[in-house]
Write a protein that holds these residues in place. Structure first.
Motif, PDB file in Angstrom:
ATOM      1  N   GLU A  21       0.834  -1.211   0.000  1.00  0.00           N
ATOM      2  CA  GLU A  21       0.000   0.000   0.000  1.00  0.00           C
ATOM      3  C   GLU A  21       0.868   1.260   0.000  1.00  0.00           C
ATOM      4  OE1 GLU A  21      -2.724  -0.279   3.303  1.00  0.00           O
ATOM      5  OE2 GLU A  21      -3.516  -2.175   2.580  1.00  0.00           O
ATOM      6  N   LEU A  22       1.925   1.262   0.793  1.00  0.00           N
ATOM      7  CA  LEU A  22       2.829   2.408   0.846  1.00  0.00           C
ATOM      8  C   LEU A  22       3.501   2.634  -0.504  1.00  0.00           C
ATOM      9  CD1 LEU A  22       4.501   4.511   2.643  1.00  0.00           C
ATOM     10  CD2 LEU A  22       6.220   2.697   2.698  1.00  0.00           C
ATOM     11  N   ARG A  24       2.562   1.801  -3.450  1.00  0.00           N
ATOM     12  CA  ARG A  24       1.590   2.279  -4.443  1.00  0.00           C
ATOM     13  C   ARG A  24       1.377   3.794  -4.381  1.00  0.00           C
ATOM     14  NH1 ARG A  24      -3.052  -2.369  -4.020  1.00  0.00           N
ATOM     15  NH2 ARG A  24      -2.230  -3.676  -5.686  1.00  0.00           N
ATOM     16  N   LYS A  25       1.616   4.373  -3.218  1.00  0.00           N
ATOM     17  CA  LYS A  25       1.386   5.811  -3.019  1.00  0.00           C
ATOM     18  C   LYS A  25       2.642   6.661  -3.235  1.00  0.00           C
ATOM     19  CE  LYS A  25      -2.145   4.852   0.462  1.00  0.00           C
ATOM     20  NZ  LYS A  25      -2.440   4.896   1.895  1.00  0.00           N
ATOM     21  N   LEU A  26       3.764   6.025  -3.531  1.00  0.00           N
ATOM     22  CA  LEU A  26       5.006   6.791  -3.692  1.00  0.00           C
ATOM     23  C   LEU A  26       4.949   7.672  -4.936  1.00  0.00           C
ATOM     24  CD1 LEU A  26       7.730   4.125  -2.817  1.00  0.00           C
ATOM     25  CD2 LEU A  26       6.990   6.074  -1.437  1.00  0.00           C
ATOM     26  N   ARG A  28       6.074   9.366  -8.459  1.00  0.00           N
ATOM     27  CA  ARG A  28       6.543   8.699  -9.674  1.00  0.00           C
ATOM     28  C   ARG A  28       7.960   9.112 -10.072  1.00  0.00           C
ATOM     29  NH1 ARG A  28       3.715   4.438  -9.607  1.00  0.00           N
ATOM     30  NH2 ARG A  28       1.514   4.790  -9.611  1.00  0.00           N
ATOM     31  N   GLN A  33      10.726   5.419  -6.894  1.00  0.00           N
ATOM     32  CA  GLN A  33      10.362   4.166  -7.553  1.00  0.00           C
ATOM     33  C   GLN A  33      11.417   3.078  -7.331  1.00  0.00           C
ATOM     34  OE1 GLN A  33       7.265   3.521  -9.248  1.00  0.00           O
ATOM     35  NE2 GLN A  33       6.955   5.276  -7.894  1.00  0.00           N
ATOM     36  N   ASN A  89       8.573  10.154   1.330  1.00  0.00           N
ATOM     37  CA  ASN A  89       7.283   9.812   1.900  1.00  0.00           C
ATOM     38  C   ASN A  89       7.159  10.518   3.239  1.00  0.00           C
ATOM     39  OD1 ASN A  89       5.509   8.165   3.801  1.00  0.00           O
ATOM     40  ND2 ASN A  89       4.956   7.353   1.804  1.00  0.00           N
ATOM     41  N   SER A  91       4.262  10.424   5.057  1.00  0.00           N
ATOM     42  CA  SER A  91       3.122   9.837   5.750  1.00  0.00           C
ATOM     43  C   SER A  91       3.504   9.402   7.160  1.00  0.00           C
ATOM     44  CB  SER A  91       2.632   8.627   4.953  1.00  0.00           C
ATOM     45  OG  SER A  91       1.799   7.822   5.723  1.00  0.00           O
ATOM     46  N   ASP A  93       2.245   6.907   8.470  1.00  0.00           N
ATOM     47  CA  ASP A  93       2.249   5.446   8.392  1.00  0.00           C
ATOM     48  C   ASP A  93       3.664   4.889   8.318  1.00  0.00           C
ATOM     49  OD1 ASP A  93      -0.491   5.457   8.431  1.00  0.00           O
ATOM     50  OD2 ASP A  93      -0.712   5.230   6.264  1.00  0.00           O
TER      51      ASP A  93
END
Length: 124
Positions: A21-22, A24-26, A28, A33, A89, A91, A93
């Motif tokens: 999930e993490l 997928r949110k990074l 581009r 990547q 990131n 977040s 999370d």
């Protein structure tokens, strides 16, 4: 499979899902990547190798698979810290994932140590 094995199996599986999930949110961008790819490989490898350990053919094979999970947990922690410290990131999370990776690493580290000690005892 014992209750403890089920708990750790579930825990490593849920951890791998959280990392997916993490990732997928990074963003581009290239750095995010590439770290994401490495993170995804190491985090999912923790769970996969533990699953293999639970059906190991021998005590040595069991210890080997646990060792791989331990190493992958260490690597996963590195990638998570890099994501956070590079601010790729932001977040909240990620702090939870860093903490979980540390706890998983400690569990596998202790398990590997115990398993190696048991191998030595049985070899005598």
């Amino acid at each position: 499979m014992s209750s403890i094995e089920n708990d750790l199996s579930d825990r490593t599986y849920k951890f791998a899902l959280s990392v997916i999930e993490l990732v997928r949110k990074l963003p581009r961008e290239m750095a995010a990547q590439e770290i994401g790819r490495q993170l995804l490989r190491s985090a999912t490898s923790i769970a996969a190798n533990y699953e293999e350990a639970t059906v190991a053919f021998s005590k040595e094979d069991f210890t080997y698979k646990l060792s791989i999970s331990f190493k992958e947990a260490k690597e996963t922690n590195l990638w998570l810290r890099l994501l956070k410290d590079s601010e790729l990131n932001k977040s909240e999370d990620i702090d939870k994932l860093i903490q979980e990776s540390l706890e998983i690493k400690k569990i596998f580290g202790k398990s590997v140590k115990t398993s190696k000690q048991n191998l030595k005892k049985n070899a005598k």
